[in-house]
Design a protein around this motif. Structure first.
Motif, PDB file in Angstrom:
ATOM      1  N   ASP A  79      37.171-121.509  16.264  1.00 12.33           N
ATOM      2  CA  ASP A  79      36.730-122.066  17.551  1.00 12.33           C
ATOM      3  C   ASP A  79      36.118-121.004  18.463  1.00 12.33           C
ATOM      4  O   ASP A  79      35.170-121.272  19.188  1.00 12.33           O
ATOM      5  CB  ASP A  79      37.911-122.724  18.276  1.00 12.33           C
ATOM      6  N   CYS A  80      36.676-119.791  18.426  1.00 19.03           N
ATOM      7  CA  CYS A  80      36.208-118.737  19.321  1.00 19.03           C
ATOM      8  C   CYS A  80      35.548-117.600  18.543  1.00 19.03           C
ATOM      9  O   CYS A  80      34.419-117.221  18.821  1.00 19.03           O
ATOM     10  CB  CYS A  80      37.377-118.202  20.156  1.00 19.03           C
ATOM     11  N   ALA A  81      36.281-117.058  17.581  1.00 14.98           N
ATOM     12  CA  ALA A  81      35.758-116.018  16.676  1.00 14.98           C
ATOM     13  C   ALA A  81      35.452-114.699  17.366  1.00 14.98           C
ATOM     14  O   ALA A  81      34.649-113.915  16.872  1.00 14.98           O
ATOM     15  CB  ALA A  81      34.527-116.514  15.918  1.00 14.98           C
ATOM     16  N   CYS A  82      36.095-114.424  18.507  1.00 13.47           N
ATOM     17  CA  CYS A  82      35.912-113.117  19.133  1.00 13.47           C
ATOM     18  C   CYS A  82      36.798-112.093  18.424  1.00 13.47           C
ATOM     19  O   CYS A  82      37.602-112.435  17.550  1.00 13.47           O
ATOM     20  CB  CYS A  82      36.253-113.169  20.624  1.00 13.47           C
ATOM     21  N   GLN A  83      36.656-110.846  18.793  1.00 15.30           N
ATOM     22  CA  GLN A  83      37.420-109.793  18.137  1.00 15.30           C
ATOM     23  C   GLN A  83      38.932-109.999  18.302  1.00 15.30           C
ATOM     24  O   GLN A  83      39.705-109.778  17.373  1.00 15.30           O
ATOM     25  CB  GLN A  83      37.021-108.419  18.688  1.00 15.30           C
ATOM     26  N   ARG A  84      39.340-110.441  19.477  1.00 15.39           N
ATOM     27  CA  ARG A  84      40.768-110.662  19.729  1.00 15.39           C
ATOM     28  C   ARG A  84      41.345-111.732  18.802  1.00 15.39           C
ATOM     29  O   ARG A  84      42.479-111.633  18.356  1.00 15.39           O
ATOM     30  CB  ARG A  84      40.996-111.056  21.184  1.00 15.39           C
ATOM     31  N   CYS A  85      40.567-112.786  18.550  1.00 13.23           N
ATOM     32  CA  CYS A  85      41.047-113.875  17.693  1.00 13.23           C
ATOM     33  C   CYS A  85      41.229-113.397  16.253  1.00 13.23           C
ATOM     34  O   CYS A  85      42.251-113.688  15.618  1.00 13.23           O
ATOM     35  CB  CYS A  85      40.079-115.048  17.751  1.00 13.23           C
ATOM     36  N   TRP A  86      40.239-112.671  15.742  1.00 15.94           N
ATOM     37  CA  TRP A  86      40.360-112.132  14.385  1.00 15.94           C
ATOM     38  C   TRP A  86      41.509-111.130  14.303  1.00 15.94           C
ATOM     39  O   TRP A  86      42.263-111.103  13.326  1.00 15.94           O
ATOM     40  CB  TRP A  86      39.050-111.483  13.953  1.00 15.94           C
ATOM     41  N   PHE A  87      41.664-110.323  15.327  1.00 10.71           N
ATOM     42  CA  PHE A  87      42.747-109.347  15.359  1.00 10.71           C
ATOM     43  C   PHE A  87      44.098-110.058  15.343  1.00 10.71           C
ATOM     44  O   PHE A  87      45.015-109.669  14.594  1.00 10.71           O
ATOM     45  CB  PHE A  87      42.635-108.478  16.616  1.00 10.71           C
ATOM     46  N   ALA A  88      44.243-111.102  16.167  1.00  7.02           N
ATOM     47  CA  ALA A  88      45.517-111.826  16.241  1.00  7.02           C
ATOM     48  C   ALA A  88      45.874-112.448  14.894  1.00  7.02           C
ATOM     49  O   ALA A  88      47.041-112.411  14.472  1.00  7.02           O
ATOM     50  CB  ALA A  88      45.438-112.903  17.324  1.00  7.02           C
ATOM     51  N   TYR A  89      44.872-112.994  14.205  1.00  6.37           N
ATOM     52  CA  TYR A  89      45.134-113.608  12.895  1.00  6.37           C
ATOM     53  C   TYR A  89      45.543-112.551  11.877  1.00  6.37           C
ATOM     54  O   TYR A  89      46.531-112.719  11.136  1.00  6.37           O
ATOM     55  CB  TYR A  89      43.885-114.353  12.432  1.00  6.37           C
ATOM     56  N   ALA A  90      44.815-111.447  11.846  1.00  7.48           N
ATOM     57  CA  ALA A  90      45.158-110.374  10.910  1.00  7.48           C
ATOM     58  C   ALA A  90      46.541-109.804  11.208  1.00  7.48           C
ATOM     59  O   ALA A  90      47.337-109.540  10.291  1.00  7.48           O
ATOM     60  CB  ALA A  90      44.103-109.266  10.984  1.00  7.48           C
ATOM     61  N   HIS A  91      46.850-109.631  12.479  1.00  5.75           N
ATOM     62  CA  HIS A  91      48.148-109.081  12.858  1.00  5.75           C
ATOM     63  C   HIS A  91      49.282-110.015  12.467  1.00  5.75           C
ATOM     64  O   HIS A  91      50.344-109.578  11.987  1.00  5.75           O
ATOM     65  CB  HIS A  91      48.168-108.827  14.371  1.00  5.75           C
ATOM     66  N   PHE A  92      49.073-111.317  12.656  1.00  2.00           N
ATOM     67  CA  PHE A  92      50.081-112.298  12.244  1.00  2.00           C
ATOM     68  C   PHE A  92      50.362-112.195  10.741  1.00  2.00           C
ATOM     69  O   PHE A  92      51.523-112.186  10.305  1.00  2.00           O
ATOM     70  CB  PHE A  92      49.618-113.719  12.584  1.00  2.00           C
ATOM     71  N   LEU A  93      49.311-112.124   9.951  1.00  4.31           N
ATOM     72  CA  LEU A  93      49.484-112.084   8.496  1.00  4.31           C
ATOM     73  C   LEU A  93      50.223-110.821   8.056  1.00  4.31           C
ATOM     74  O   LEU A  93      51.089-110.879   7.170  1.00  4.31           O
ATOM     75  CB  LEU A  93      48.118-112.170   7.810  1.00  4.31           C
ATOM     76  N   THR A  94      49.914-109.683   8.646  1.00  2.21           N
ATOM     77  CA  THR A  94      50.619-108.444   8.278  1.00  2.21           C
ATOM     78  C   THR A  94      52.062-108.456   8.781  1.00  2.21           C
ATOM     79  O   THR A  94      52.939-107.840   8.185  1.00  2.21           O
ATOM     80  CB  THR A  94      49.897-107.219   8.853  1.00  2.21           C
ATOM     81  N   ARG A  95      52.288-109.181   9.851  1.00  2.00           N
ATOM     82  CA  ARG A  95      53.618-109.233  10.448  1.00  2.00           C
ATOM     83  C   ARG A  95      54.529-110.225   9.728  1.00  2.00           C
ATOM     84  O   ARG A  95      55.716-109.951   9.527  1.00  2.00           O
ATOM     85  CB  ARG A  95      53.453-109.627  11.924  1.00  2.00           C
ATOM     86  N   GLN A  96      53.986-111.359   9.328  1.00  2.12           N
ATOM     87  CA  GLN A  96      54.820-112.442   8.801  1.00  2.12           C
ATOM     88  C   GLN A  96      54.609-112.717   7.318  1.00  2.12           C
ATOM     89  O   GLN A  96      55.422-113.413   6.707  1.00  2.12           O
ATOM     90  CB  GLN A  96      54.534-113.734   9.586  1.00  2.12           C
ATOM     91  N   ARG A  97      53.547-112.207   6.706  1.00  5.54           N
ATOM     92  CA  ARG A  97      53.259-112.499   5.296  1.00  5.54           C
ATOM     93  C   ARG A  97      53.096-111.203   4.509  1.00  5.54           C
ATOM     94  O   ARG A  97      52.321-111.141   3.558  1.00  5.54           O
ATOM     95  CB  ARG A  97      51.965-113.315   5.188  1.00  5.54           C
TER      96      ARG A  97
END
Length: 313
Positions: A258-276
């Motif tokens: 929906d947004c695709a800004c740097q913060r959004c991609w960063f948040a998704y990557a951080h979630f995956l490294t944190r929880q998966r």
């Protein structure tokens, strides 16, 4: 209202900003058909009315297309014609503020904006609104104490003044979260249709005392009202903290679409490294998300230190 034919209806829509059907419905619903059909009252001529209207029209239309010098000139012209008009001085203040925001090298715009907002307050019939306007201006320029004084004045006059409540929420979020929460709750009660207020309310609940279930409801409302807005992060974060990880991941991923800004991609990557972190497939997705974050540098930029930490992970 008695126009016939397609071309006449089109002309009415262009001139009035509404169709004949909607105008008729408005008249019928409010029992205005009788008064609307009467001849207008005979009123004395207003000096320079045509010129004043032209300045208002020019100012607003130029503001809409961000032609600030022309809007500013029109506002100044209006204030010269109508020096006793609070709205004229408000428009001068608004245009001056926008001019300063565009070019901060000219401090005169900032001084003129403050003077114009104060002038509007001194002559306005709606003191609550103009106190809120002054508070908003001062808050934006890091004068929190003065801004809060205007907020208190506005809310003393009108406890439901929307702009004053929003400024109170913003000013007190980091210094008095209890009072900020009260302001946010009032805003969602008064304006339940506004996604931004649900987001602000949910953010306070999320941070203060970790009231995650309440925060989740607020975040869901914000996203429901504005599904393509920037409110998905709070929903994703709250779902994550409630250990609803699949739902959280879906929302983090939706942010990148929906947004695709740097913060959004960063948040998704951080979630995956944190929880998966034990899932090789998820880590591959995290790597791709991080690469997207590195490429997207124009919007929502992250601190380089945060990017380095995630790069290491």
């Amino acid at each position: 209202l008695n126009l016939k034919g397609k071309s006449s209806k089109t002309s009415m829509r262009r001139a009035a900003g509404a169709s004949l059907r909607s105008i008729n419905a408005l008249l019928n619903e409010n029992d205005l058909r009788g008064p609307a059909g009467k001849q207008p009252a005979s009123l004395p001529a207003v000096p320079d009315a045509h010129q004043a209207y032209a300045q208002i029209h020019t100012c607003i239309t130029r503001l809409r297309i961000r032609q600030l010098p022309q809007a500013f000139a029109a506002a100044r012209g209006l204030a010269e014609l109508r020096n006793d008009s609070a709205m004229a001085h408000f428009l001068v203040g608004l245009c001056s503020h926008l001019q300063y925001a565009k070019d901060k090298t000219d401090q005169s715009y900032l001084g003129l904006a403050e003077h114009s907002f104060e002038k509007a307050l001194s002559i306005s019939d709606d003191k609550a609104l103009m106190h809120a306007v002054n508070a908003n201006f001062l808050r934006l320029h890091k004068q929190g104490k003065r801004a809060l004084t205007h907020v208190d004045e506005a809310l003393a006059l009108d406890p439901k003044q929307e702009l004053a409540l929003y400024n109170r929420l913003t000013l007190l979020t980091h210094t008095d979260s209890e009072e900020a929460e009260k302001a946010a709750k009032t805003l969602v009660e008064l304006h339940p249709e506004k996604a931004r207020y649900w987001y602000d309310y949910g953010s306070i609940l999320y941070v203060r005392d970790h009231r995650d279930e309440q925060a989740l409801h607020a975040a869901q409302e914000a996203v429901r009202l504005d599904p393509e807005g920037k409110y998905g992060r709070l929903l994703a974060q709250t779902l994550e903290r409630l250990d609803r990880l699949d739902e959280a991941e879906a929302n983090y991923l939706a942010m990148t679409e929906d947004c695709a800004c740097q913060r959004c991609w960063f948040a998704y990557a951080h979630f995956l490294t944190r929880q998966r972190s034990e899932d090789a497939t998820a880590l591959a997705r995290a790597d791709e998300a991080f690469k997207q974050a590195e490429q997207e540098k124009k919007r929502g930029r992250m601190k380089e230190s945060d990017m380095r930490k995630l790069r290491v992970k």
